[in-house]
Design an enzyme around this catalytic site. Structure first.
Site, PDB file in Angstrom:
ATOM      1  N   CYS A 197       0.736  -1.017   0.124  1.00 39.77           N
ATOM      2  CA  CYS A 197       0.180   0.075  -0.114  1.00 39.77           C
ATOM      3  C   CYS A 197       0.870   1.127   0.138  1.00 39.77           C
ATOM      4  CB  CYS A 197      -1.003   0.192   1.172  1.00 39.77           C
ATOM      5  SG  CYS A 197      -2.415  -1.200   0.800  1.00 39.77           S
ATOM      6  N   ASP A 217     -13.847   3.711   1.512  1.00 36.87           N
ATOM      7  CA  ASP A 217     -13.479   2.365   1.211  1.00 36.87           C
ATOM      8  C   ASP A 217     -13.876   1.621   0.036  1.00 36.87           C
ATOM      9  OD1 ASP A 217     -11.505   2.660   3.430  1.00 36.87           O
ATOM     10  OD2 ASP A 217     -13.210   2.171   4.579  1.00 36.87           O
ATOM     11  N   ASP A 254     -11.489  -3.850   2.246  1.00 34.67           N
ATOM     12  CA  ASP A 254     -12.555  -2.749   2.115  1.00 34.67           C
ATOM     13  C   ASP A 254     -14.061  -2.838   2.152  1.00 34.67           C
ATOM     14  OD1 ASP A 254     -10.520  -0.721   1.703  1.00 34.67           O
ATOM     15  OD2 ASP A 254     -10.165  -1.439  -0.429  1.00 34.67           O
ATOM     16  N   GLY A 313     -11.234 -12.732 -14.113  1.00 32.43           N
ATOM     17  CA  GLY A 313     -10.061 -11.784 -14.002  1.00 32.43           C
ATOM     18  C   GLY A 313      -9.485 -11.351 -15.068  1.00 32.43           C
ATOM     19  N   HIS A 314      -8.443 -10.444 -14.908  1.00 29.99           N
ATOM     20  CA  HIS A 314      -7.778 -10.068 -16.307  1.00 29.99           C
ATOM     21  C   HIS A 314      -6.255  -9.872 -15.926  1.00 29.99           C
ATOM     22  CE1 HIS A 314      -7.499  -7.939 -19.897  1.00 29.99           C
ATOM     23  NE2 HIS A 314      -6.471  -7.134 -19.441  1.00 29.99           N
TER      24      HIS A 314
END
Lengths: 352, 68
Positions: free
Chosen positions: A23, A56, A96, A143-144
């Site tokens: 992060c 969030d 989140d 997903g990607h």
């Protein structure tokens, strides 16, 4: 999908492939607001939480008793072991949804891999992600992936919450007690680990903390009168608390001594082993913080960017004792760190 | 003189730490190219009893550490 070279290379150190960790790679809070300035925000009466509140996740009501919670989070490796990194990235992305009081349900992988990353490492990273998502009771539905010079991994997460039970970071009320569910210091400790300045047991403990879901904290807090919640991540405790106090039009008194900071992290801070993100967070939040006479290293730890940090909870004082008692033992480290006060027009946070 | 330009933190501060441990200097000059390194080295220096003077020129910083 062609990724990696297929070659076996067990010596790969993932964090060496990343220019900034976890992060800590987040764009600063102030910068983000600037980047968005002037872009029209479309309103919708069912959009209960949107972009404008620096929350969030976004929350969209689809019926009187159901709302969607959506969020996305990904970052470069914060750990050398791909499986551990996968678990941390997934726990961080899921968090989140928990911070909004929601339950994650559907996840999509987001992944960038360099050609030099062995297939086995990519596999391990994904395995970490899947296991963590399953532990959360959610699914990965797709997903990607793209090729990139630096590996990155994370999730887009969709969850559910009752529209009347949404916990934002802007509902704190004077008198509320502030609770935190994980110790700080992960940014400092992972930065130090990159320079091999942290012992194996501390590094392991830090990784374990970052892999721990905020599910237990969420499941407990939703039973009580919680007025505001956020998870402590890239902006550090003081950055996120500043946003919470601004959003709630309140101020906070934070008892620095009651915040759990590993002694090793403080020693590293005194020796100048601090991530760049700490300074970004400081320059964003410092104007709103009265640091009192608190030691610089402790302040630095309070600004330290966290990856997959704990929940910061503002709870009604009448419920504080009960929720704290239940959190103890269920979350990595339950701490009662301060109180919310009526805003006096000056600083937002007073360290004592 | 330690030249830590082009290195990202925490490497520059680690280099300073090593030099201080090795030769216990009463004075040390360090060349870096980011404010983060300046701040980190200043924290290290203050903890270990050095006063710090920083000069900036063209995006590069020279820190002069002097034992108090």
């Amino acid at each position: 999908m062609e990724i990696g070279t297929g070659e076996r290379n067990d010596d790969i150190r993932l964090t060496k492939l990343a220019s900034c960790a976890g992060c800590g790679a987040k764009v600063g809070a102030g910068v983000l607001a600037q980047l968005l300035e002037g872009i029209r925000v479309r309103k919708d009466p069912d959009l209960l939480v949107g972009f404008d509140k620096s929350d969030d996740a976004s929350v969209y009501r689809i019926s009187d008793d159901l709302a969607l919670v959506q969020t996305v989070d990904f970052f470069p490796p914060i750990h050398d072991d791909p499986y551990t990194f996968g678990r941390i990235a997934a726990a961080n992305a899921l968090s989140d949804v928990y911070a909004m009081g929601g339950e994650p349900k559907l996840c999509l992988n987001i992944m960038a891999v360099p050609k030099s990353m062995p297939d086995s490492a990519v596999h391990e990273m994904l395995r970490g992600g899947y296991e963590t998502v399953y532990e959360a009771g959610a699914l990965i539905t797709g997903g990607h992936s793209i090729l990139d010079e630096e590996p990155k991994y994370g999730l887009a997460v969709t969850g559910f919450v009752h529209p009347d039970k949404v916990l934002t970071n802007s509902g704190a009320q004077p008198g509320d007690v502030l609770l935190l569910t994980k110790p700080l210091g992960t940014g400092i400790l992972t930065t130090a680990a990159r320079a091999e300045l942290v012992g194996a047991s501390r590094a392991e403990e830090t990784a374990r903390l970052m892999m721990t879901l905020n599910k237990a904290g969420r499941d407990i807090m939703v039973k009580y009168r919680v007025h505001a919640c956020t998870d402590v991540t890239g902006f550090g405790l003081l950055g996120h608390l500043t946003e919470m106090m601004q959003g709630s039009d309140a101020q906070a008194r934070l008892d620095a001594a009651s915040v759990a900071i590993p002694e090793e992290a403080l020693a590293l801070a005194r020796n100048g082993i601090l991530p760049e993100g700490m300074y970004r967070n400081r320059s964003f939040a410092e104007p709103y913080v009265d640091a009192g006479g608190i030691e610089l290293a402790v302040q630095d730890a309070l600004y330290d960017p966290q990856t997959s940090g704990g929940l910061l909870i503002a709870v009604d004082p009448e419920d504080a004792k009960a929720v704290f008692a239940e959190l103890e033992g269920a979350v990595p480290c339950a701490q009662r760190i301060g109180v919310v006060e009526k805003y006096q027009g000056g600083k937002r946070i007073f360290l004592t | 003189m330690i030249d830590a330009r082009g290195l990202s933190c925490p490497m520059p501060v680690v280099m300073v730490q090593k030099e201080v441990k090795k030769s216990d200097p009463s004075e040390l000059e360090v060349l870096v190219d980011s404010m983060v390194c300046v701040e980190n080295i200043t924290r290290f220096a203050n903890t270990h009893g050095f006063a710090v003077e920083t000069k900036e020129a063209g995006g590069e910083y020279t820190l002069r550490l002097v034992k108090r």
